[in-house]
Design a protein around this motif. Structure first.
Motif, PDB file in Angstrom:
ATOM      1  N   LEU A   1      -8.591  11.416  -4.086  1.00  0.00           N
ATOM      2  CA  LEU A   1      -8.353  10.197  -4.884  1.00  0.00           C
ATOM      3  C   LEU A   1      -9.443   9.175  -4.677  1.00  0.00           C
ATOM      4  CD1 LEU A   1      -4.516   9.960  -4.316  1.00  0.00           C
ATOM      5  CD2 LEU A   1      -5.651  10.422  -6.498  1.00  0.00           C
ATOM      6  N   SER A   2     -10.010   9.109  -3.482  1.00  0.00           N
ATOM      7  CA  SER A   2     -11.091   8.162  -3.215  1.00  0.00           C
ATOM      8  C   SER A   2     -12.348   8.545  -3.969  1.00  0.00           C
ATOM      9  CB  SER A   2     -11.372   8.093  -1.711  1.00  0.00           C
ATOM     10  OG  SER A   2     -10.225   7.654  -1.021  1.00  0.00           O
TER      11      SER A   2
ATOM     12  N   GLU B   1      -6.455  15.271   2.626  1.00  0.00           N
ATOM     13  CA  GLU B   1      -7.189  15.883   1.529  1.00  0.00           C
ATOM     14  C   GLU B   1      -6.904  15.169   0.208  1.00  0.00           C
ATOM     15  OE1 GLU B   1      -5.319  17.477   3.703  1.00  0.00           O
ATOM     16  OE2 GLU B   1      -6.843  18.521   4.898  1.00  0.00           O
ATOM     17  N   GLN B   2      -5.637  14.831  -0.015  1.00  0.00           N
ATOM     18  CA  GLN B   2      -5.260  14.128  -1.245  1.00  0.00           C
ATOM     19  C   GLN B   2      -5.900  12.739  -1.285  1.00  0.00           C
ATOM     20  OE1 GLN B   2      -1.018  14.463  -0.724  1.00  0.00           O
ATOM     21  NE2 GLN B   2      -0.852  16.142  -2.237  1.00  0.00           N
ATOM     22  N   LEU B   3      -5.880  12.046  -0.146  1.00  0.00           N
ATOM     23  CA  LEU B   3      -6.501  10.719  -0.097  1.00  0.00           C
ATOM     24  C   LEU B   3      -8.000  10.822  -0.382  1.00  0.00           C
ATOM     25  CD1 LEU B   3      -4.675   9.277   3.037  1.00  0.00           C
ATOM     26  CD2 LEU B   3      -4.422   8.506   0.665  1.00  0.00           C
ATOM     27  N   ALA B   4      -8.661  11.828   0.206  1.00  0.00           N
ATOM     28  CA  ALA B   4     -10.093  11.998  -0.023  1.00  0.00           C
ATOM     29  C   ALA B   4     -10.388  12.287  -1.487  1.00  0.00           C
ATOM     30  CB  ALA B   4     -10.616  13.126   0.858  1.00  0.00           C
TER      31      ALA B   4
ATOM     32  N   VAL C   1       0.845  -1.189   0.000  1.00  0.00           N
ATOM     33  CA  VAL C   1       0.000   0.000   0.000  1.00  0.00           C
ATOM     34  C   VAL C   1       0.883   1.243   0.000  1.00  0.00           C
ATOM     35  CG1 VAL C   1      -1.849  -1.190   1.249  1.00  0.00           C
ATOM     36  CG2 VAL C   1      -0.097   0.081   2.522  1.00  0.00           C
TER      37      VAL C   1
END
Length: 302
Positions: free
Chosen positions: A301-302, A296-299, A287
């Protein structure tokens, strides 16, 4: 008075100033002397950490007596300012752990306009015996900091600083740290990890092992390579795999895979931006490193 010979009392004030942590310039101001006078005095009498007033005074008196009975030396090519810098440069290297005479030779080789110096040059400029120069050069050759080049026209050797002298010195220090780690680990195993001595040696081994790796640029390639291969296989699979499934796919013995997975965890900073993850106690996947992307970046991309 300024410019005259240092007295015994002057040397005691120098020793007191060094003990108080004063710099050469401050000590020189207190004595109303040039800074170069103080730096030369300290450099030729044990350095900043080894200077002793009584010893320095008696040694200087003894040298003065010898000079009155010896033939005059060949004139040095160094002016006072350069000579003072050479001695300060050498003192800095002594403080870093290099032998004093080897430091003086190396400092002189660094500050000469010529590409190389002969043994006679070193004896004349440093005002020491040929035996002292020979011993110092031998040490510098042994650690790879200086090498010899023959003079095709005369039967003498020229001494040259290795081009990668500090890189080589860094590598020697890294190897020394690895030796400390291996020796202390051996002692920990001998004394037993449950003993106080064993625990101390274990902590020591871990410290020097990591220090040696950091100085070498990280763990050895063969150590991290299998870990990276295992992570690449998990990324390619795109799903969690058991250790048996992963070992079979890679064609590895179970012990090799176990070590690779352990190193992937141990050296996560070197596998970044991908790290090993266990979604269940028996499966593994690869992972992104948690700290690589912001929430914020993860959100997004999700």
């Amino acid at each position: 008075m300024p410019g005259g010979r240092l007295t015994h009392e002057d040397r005691r004030e120098i020793a007191a100033g060094l003990a108080a942590g004063l710099g050469y310039a401050e000590i020189a101001r207190q004595l109303d002397r040039p800074t170069s006078t103080v730096s030369r005095e300290v450099a030729r009498n044990g350095g900043a950490h080894g200077y002793r007033a009584d010893h320095a005074h008696y040694a200087t008196t003894s040298r003065a007596r010898r000079r009155r009975t010896e033939p005059p030396e060949a004139e040095s090519g160094l002016d006072d300012q350069v000579r003072a810098f050479v001695e300060r440069f050498a003192t800095m290297m002594v403080d870093g752990g290099l032998p004093r005479m080897a430091s003086r030779v190396l400092a002189l080789l660094y500050t000469t306009d010529s590409r190389s110096l002969t043994a006679a040059d070193l004896v004349r400029e440093l005002r020491v015996s040929p035996a002292s120069v020979s011993k110092a050069v031998g040490y510098l050759e042994q650690v790879g900091m200086v090498h010899r080049e023959p003079d095709p026209r005369r039967r003498r050797q020229h001494y040259v600083i290795a081009e990668d002298v500090w890189v080589h010195a860094w590598k020697v220090s890294a190897r020394t740290n690895v030796n400390w780690a291996e020796t202390s680990a051996e002692g920990a195993a001998l004394l037993g990890p449950g003993t106080s001595a064993g625990e101390r040696l274990t902590r020591m081994a871990e410290f020097f092992h990591r220090l040696g790796e950091d100085m070498s640029g990280g763990p050895a390639f063969e150590v991290i390579d299998d870990a990276l291969t295992a992570l690449a296989a998990l990324l390619h699979a795109g799903r969690p795999l058991t250790a048996d499934q992963l070992a079979t796919a890679l064609g590895w013995e179970p012990a090799r895979l176990t070590e690779a997975l352990a190193n992937a965890t141990k050296y996560a900073e070197y596998t970044d931006p991908v790290v090993l993850h266990q979604p269940t106690p028996d499966t593994y996947t690869a992972v992104p490193a948690p700290a690589r992307l912001t929430p914020e970046q993860l959100a997004a991309l999700s």
